[in-house]
Write a protein that holds these residues in place. Structure first.
Motif, PDB file in Angstrom:
ATOM      1  N   ALA A  40      -3.516   6.450  -3.142  1.00 30.16           N
ATOM      2  CA  ALA A  40      -3.566   6.969  -4.514  1.00 30.16           C
ATOM      3  C   ALA A  40      -2.181   7.113  -5.132  1.00 30.16           C
ATOM      4  O   ALA A  40      -1.999   6.807  -6.319  1.00 30.16           O
ATOM      5  CB  ALA A  40      -4.297   8.308  -4.543  1.00 30.16           C
ATOM      6  N   HIS A  41      -1.193   7.526  -4.352  1.00 28.08           N
ATOM      7  CA  HIS A  41       0.151   7.727  -4.909  1.00 28.08           C
ATOM      8  C   HIS A  41       0.858   6.405  -5.220  1.00 28.08           C
ATOM      9  O   HIS A  41       1.864   6.409  -5.912  1.00 28.08           O
ATOM     10  CB  HIS A  41       1.009   8.603  -3.986  1.00 28.08           C
ATOM     11  N   ASN A  42       0.327   5.280  -4.750  1.00 29.94           N
ATOM     12  CA  ASN A  42       0.899   3.961  -5.049  1.00 29.94           C
ATOM     13  C   ASN A  42       0.025   3.131  -5.993  1.00 29.94           C
ATOM     14  O   ASN A  42       0.407   2.020  -6.369  1.00 29.94           O
ATOM     15  CB  ASN A  42       1.108   3.162  -3.758  1.00 29.94           C
ATOM     16  N   ALA A  43      -1.126   3.646  -6.372  1.00 28.76           N
ATOM     17  CA  ALA A  43      -2.098   2.868  -7.155  1.00 28.76           C
ATOM     18  C   ALA A  43      -1.537   2.429  -8.508  1.00 28.76           C
ATOM     19  O   ALA A  43      -1.743   1.278  -8.920  1.00 28.76           O
ATOM     20  CB  ALA A  43      -3.383   3.659  -7.349  1.00 28.76           C
ATOM     21  N   ALA A  44      -0.826   3.296  -9.205  1.00 29.60           N
ATOM     22  CA  ALA A  44      -0.296   2.938 -10.534  1.00 29.60           C
ATOM     23  C   ALA A  44       0.713   1.796 -10.424  1.00 29.60           C
ATOM     24  O   ALA A  44       0.671   0.847 -11.217  1.00 29.60           O
ATOM     25  CB  ALA A  44       0.324   4.149 -11.216  1.00 29.60           C
ATOM     26  N   ALA A  45       1.601   1.878  -9.446  1.00 33.18           N
ATOM     27  CA  ALA A  45       2.597   0.814  -9.257  1.00 33.18           C
ATOM     28  C   ALA A  45       1.915  -0.494  -8.866  1.00 33.18           C
ATOM     29  O   ALA A  45       2.286  -1.570  -9.347  1.00 33.18           O
ATOM     30  CB  ALA A  45       3.611   1.223  -8.188  1.00 33.18           C
ATOM     31  N   PHE A  46       0.921  -0.423  -8.009  1.00 28.95           N
ATOM     32  CA  PHE A  46       0.175  -1.597  -7.559  1.00 28.95           C
ATOM     33  C   PHE A  46      -0.535  -2.255  -8.746  1.00 28.95           C
ATOM     34  O   PHE A  46      -0.416  -3.460  -8.965  1.00 28.95           O
ATOM     35  CB  PHE A  46      -0.841  -1.161  -6.492  1.00 28.95           C
ATOM     36  N   ASP A  47      -1.246  -1.455  -9.527  1.00 29.58           N
ATOM     37  CA  ASP A  47      -1.981  -1.976 -10.685  1.00 29.58           C
ATOM     38  C   ASP A  47      -1.035  -2.568 -11.732  1.00 29.58           C
ATOM     39  O   ASP A  47      -1.338  -3.605 -12.338  1.00 29.58           O
ATOM     40  CB  ASP A  47      -2.848  -0.886 -11.312  1.00 29.58           C
ATOM     41  N   ALA A  48       0.109  -1.920 -11.940  1.00 34.72           N
ATOM     42  CA  ALA A  48       1.090  -2.442 -12.892  1.00 34.72           C
ATOM     43  C   ALA A  48       1.641  -3.777 -12.417  1.00 34.72           C
ATOM     44  O   ALA A  48       1.856  -4.694 -13.218  1.00 34.72           O
ATOM     45  CB  ALA A  48       2.222  -1.433 -13.094  1.00 34.72           C
ATOM     46  N   ALA A  49       1.863  -3.905 -11.114  1.00 34.69           N
ATOM     47  CA  ALA A  49       2.358  -5.169 -10.566  1.00 34.69           C
ATOM     48  C   ALA A  49       1.325  -6.277 -10.726  1.00 34.69           C
ATOM     49  O   ALA A  49       1.667  -7.409 -11.090  1.00 34.69           O
ATOM     50  CB  ALA A  49       2.728  -4.998  -9.090  1.00 34.69           C
ATOM     51  N   VAL A  50       0.063  -5.980 -10.491  1.00 32.70           N
ATOM     52  CA  VAL A  50      -0.994  -6.980 -10.672  1.00 32.70           C
ATOM     53  C   VAL A  50      -1.032  -7.434 -12.131  1.00 32.70           C
ATOM     54  O   VAL A  50      -1.098  -8.637 -12.416  1.00 32.70           O
ATOM     55  CB  VAL A  50      -2.371  -6.436 -10.222  1.00 32.70           C
TER      56      VAL A  50
END
Length: 76
Positions: A40-50
């Motif tokens: 959860a703490h990495n989800a925003a960065a992951f989604d932004a990268a996608v």
């Protein structure tokens, strides 16, 4: 690199959909990050990268010119 990412330009694919671009971007980010699904703490960065990879992919496909054919286009 990632064998599940398919080529998304002519003559390999006649039509590229936004879903094709998004799937390729997701596979790329998964491979690079090492996460299938981030915490959860990495989800925003992951989604932004996608999203960034998908946008860059769509821009690339729009700009490519296939010799002897028409531009590939990304369906966006």
């Amino acid at each position: 690199m990632c064998r599940s990412i398919k080529t998304l330009r002519e003559p390999y694919v006649a039509e590229v959909t936004p879903a094709d671009v998004d799937a390729a971007a997701l596979q790329y980010v998964r491979k690079i990050s090492g996460f299938r699904k981030p915490a959860a703490h990495n989800a925003a960065a992951f989604d932004a990268a996608v999203a960034a990879v998908a946008a860059a992919t769509a821009a690339l496909l729009e700009q490519l010119e296939v010799r002897g054919g028409r531009a590939a286009g990304a369906g966006r």
